[in-house]
Design an enzyme around this catalytic site. Structure first.
Site, PDB file in Angstrom:
ATOM      1  N   ASP A 119       0.904  -1.376  -0.150  1.00 11.65           N
ATOM      2  CA  ASP A 119      -0.005  -0.100  -0.021  1.00 11.65           C
ATOM      3  C   ASP A 119       0.933   1.282  -0.089  1.00 11.65           C
ATOM      4  O   ASP A 119       0.214   2.269   0.262  1.00 11.65           O
ATOM      5  CB  ASP A 119      -0.909  -0.012   1.069  1.00 11.65           C
ATOM      6  CG  ASP A 119      -2.135  -0.802   1.044  1.00 11.65           C
ATOM      7  OD1 ASP A 119      -2.506  -1.179  -0.061  1.00 11.65           O
ATOM      8  OD2 ASP A 119      -2.459  -1.616   2.061  1.00 11.65           O
ATOM      9  N   ASP A 178      -6.713  -3.559  -6.177  1.00 16.16           N
ATOM     10  CA  ASP A 178      -6.576  -2.379  -5.551  1.00 16.16           C
ATOM     11  C   ASP A 178      -4.985  -1.895  -6.037  1.00 16.16           C
ATOM     12  O   ASP A 178      -4.509  -0.847  -5.966  1.00 16.16           O
ATOM     13  CB  ASP A 178      -6.530  -2.458  -4.152  1.00 16.16           C
ATOM     14  CG  ASP A 178      -7.879  -3.352  -3.804  1.00 16.16           C
ATOM     15  OD1 ASP A 178      -8.256  -4.283  -4.430  1.00 16.16           O
ATOM     16  OD2 ASP A 178      -8.186  -3.113  -2.393  1.00 16.16           O
TER      17      ASP A 178
HETATM   18  N1  GLY Z   1      -7.524  -2.395   0.088  1.00 12.18           N
HETATM   19  C1  GLY Z   1      -8.324  -1.098  -0.309  1.00 12.18           C
HETATM   20  C2  GLY Z   1      -9.755  -1.077  -0.139  1.00 12.18           C
HETATM   21  O1  GLY Z   1     -10.267  -1.703   0.703  1.00 12.18           O
HETATM   22  O2  GLY Z   1     -10.338  -0.681  -1.068  1.00 12.18           O
END
Ligand code: GLY
Length: 409
Positions: A119, A178
Site C-alpha cells: 500500500d 487495488d
Molecule cells: N484495500 C483497499 C480497499 O479496501 O479498497
C-alpha cells in the site's frame, strides 16, 4: 441560533430537497469541505489527547458508537487525510491548509522503508506525493524515490506482479486489483530519479493484471493468487467482495482509475481501451442505481438491504474526469462524473458539523468482515475532493492532472 453567512449555502443544501446542479456545486462543496475539515482536525486532536497513544496519526472512519477511529502510519488509510488537507490548500491557496498538512505528511515519511506492504502508493503518494507536487521540497522527492525502491522489493519477475499481502495462509502470492493504484508512485519515482526500473515494474504489473484479473465482461476479480515459483494462476477469488465470481464495486473503481492513470503515464492504447471497457461495465451495469452511487458489490445489489459504497463512486468520478481527456467518449464520461458529484453533494454529504467532520456518509469498507459498513471513510473524502478539483480544472480549461501549482479560482 445565528447561522454564519458563509455556512448558509451548504446548510441549505443539506436541508432542501431540490437538487443543486453540477455547475453550482463545486465551490459549495469546497466551502463545506473546508468547514468540515476544520472540525475533523479538532476532533482528531481531541481523540489523540484522550487516547494518549502517540503513534496514532490520522482519522480513518467512525466506529459503531460514532467515535473517531484513528490509525497509525502503518495503516493503509494513513496517508489520505494529509492528502485532503493538501487538496484544500491546492484549491484555496490558503497557507493554513498547508501548515495543517505538515504534521500529517511528516508522520508518513517513516513508512518509506516498510517493505511489508503493497500500500505504499496509497500511503506515501497521496500524502508525501501531493506535498511534493504542491511544494517541490526536495526532501519529499527523496522520500518518493525511497518508497518506490521499497515497493519494488515485493515484485516477483516470474509472476510479473508486486505481491499484495504476506500474511494470508490461503494464498501464496496474492495480487489484488487495488494494487493498480500503487503504480502511480512508481511512475513518479522514475520521473524524479531517471531510474527506469520503477517504470518497468509498473508496466509489467499492469500487463499481468490485465491478462489475469479481468473476466470476459470486463469486470475484475478481487484477488488473483499466483504460484511464485512458476507464475501460474492458482486461484481467482475475493476478499472484500460478495463472491469469488462477483464484481466488488470498489475493485471496479480501482481498476478504472488504475488503467486510466497507466495510460497517462505510458500512452499505451491497451490501457486506455481497458479503462474504457471498465467504464462500460460500470456505467451500463443494470444494477447501477440511478444516482450512480453503486451498492458495495454489483452482484449483491439485488439482495435486500444492501449498503451503498460512496467511496467507489468518488473514485470512479475522479477517474472519469481524467479518462474524459483521453477518450472519444469525453462528453458521456464528464456527464457521468458530474452526475456522481451532484449525487454525492446532494445526498451523501454529512450535515454540516456532524460526522465528526467527515465529508461523505455511506461508504462500505469490508462487508464480508462486517467492518465499516455504511460509514464515512477517509478515502471516500479524498477521492471526492480530487474529483472536485478535476471538475474545476476542466471547467477552467486547465490540464486535468495538476503537476504543480494552485488552482486558479
Ligand atoms: N484495500 C483497499 C480497499 O479496501 O479498497
Amino acid at each position: 441560533m445565528r447561522i454564519k453567512q458563509q455556512l448558509l449555502p451548504f446548510l441549505l443544501a443539506g436541508c432542501l430537497t431540490t437538487s443543486v446542479q453540477s455547475q453550482d456545486i463545486n465551490s459549495r462543496a469546497f466551502q463545506f469541505a473546508e468547514h468540515q475539515t476544520k472540525l475533523l482536525l479538532t476532533e482528531t486532536a481531541a481523540a489523540k489527547k484522550e487516547l494518549n497513544k502517540p503513534k496514532l496519526l490520522s482519522p480513518r472512519t467512525l466506529d459503531k458508537n460514532g467515535k473517531l477511529v484513528l490509525v497509525s502510519s502503518k495503516d493503509w488509510c494513513s496517508g489520505f487525510f494529509a492528502g485532503n488537507l493538501l487538496f484544500l490548500y491546492e484549491y484555496t491557496g490558503d497557507k493554513f491548509w498547508l501548515e495543517q498538512s505538515e504534521p500529517f505528511v511528516a508522520g508518513m515519511e517513516g513508512e518509506k522503508t516498510d517493505g511489508g506492504t503493497h500500500d505504499m502508493g496509497f500511503k506515501l503518494y497521496n500524502s508525501v506525493g501531493n506535498a511534493y507536487r504542491l511544494t517541490h521540497q526536495l526532501k519529499y522527492k527523496d522520500d518518493i524515490v525511497q518508497a518506490a525502491k521499497t515497493l519494488i522489493t515485493r515484485f516477483n519477475p516470474v509472476v510479473g506482479c508486486i505481491k499484495s499481502w504476506d500474511s494470508r495462509k490461503e494464498w501464496k502470492f496474492p495480487v489484488i486489483i487495488d494494487n493498480m493504484m500503487n503504480l502511480e508512485l512508481l511512475f513518479e519515482a522514475t520521473r524524479l530519479s531517471g531510474d527506469s526500473s520503477f517504470y518497468k515494474v509498473a508496466v509489467t504489473h499492469a500487463n499481468t493484471t490485465l491478462k489475469n484479473h479481468f473476466r470476459p465482461d470486463n469486470s475484475s476479480y478481487h484477488v488473483i493468487d499466483y504460484d511464485p515459483e512458476t507464475g501460474k494462476v492458482l486461484h481467482k477469488q475475493t476478499h472484500q467482495g460478495f463472491a469469488d465470481s462477483s464484481a466488488w464495486a470498489r475493485g471496479q473503481a480501482w481498476g478504472l482509475y488504475g488503467y486510466t492513470m497507466c495510460y497517462r503515464e505510458t500512452h499505451n492504447k491497451i490501457y486506455l481501451q481497458q479503462a474504457e471497457k471498465i467504464a462500460k461495465y460500470i456505467f451500463s451495469n443494470p444494477q447501477m442505481p440511478a444516482d450512480l452511487v453503486p451498492y458495495w458489490d454489483y452482484d449483491a445489489a439485488k439482495l435486500s438491504g444492501q449498503p451503498r459504497d460512496a467511496s467507489a463512486a468518488a473514485i470512479a468520478a475522479s477517474a472519469l474526469y481524467e479518462l474524459s481527456t483521453y477518450s472519444k467518449n469525453a462528453k458521456s464520461y464528464r456527464k457521468e462524473a458530474d452526475k456522481i458529484l451532484t449525487s454525492l453533494y446532494n445526498n451523501y454529504q454529512a450535515q454540516a458539523d456532524s460526522a465528526r467532520g467527515f465529508l461523505l456518509l455511506h461508504s462500505t469498507g469490508h462487508k464480508p468482515a462486517h467492518s465499516e459498513i455504511d460509514v464515512p471513510i477517509i478515502y471516500a473524502d479524498y477521492y471526492y475532493l480530487e474529483a472536485l478539483l478535476r471538475q474545476r480544472r476542466i471547467a477552467n480549461r486547465e490540464p486535468v492532472i495538476n503537476t504543480g501549482g494552485l488552482l486558479k479560482n
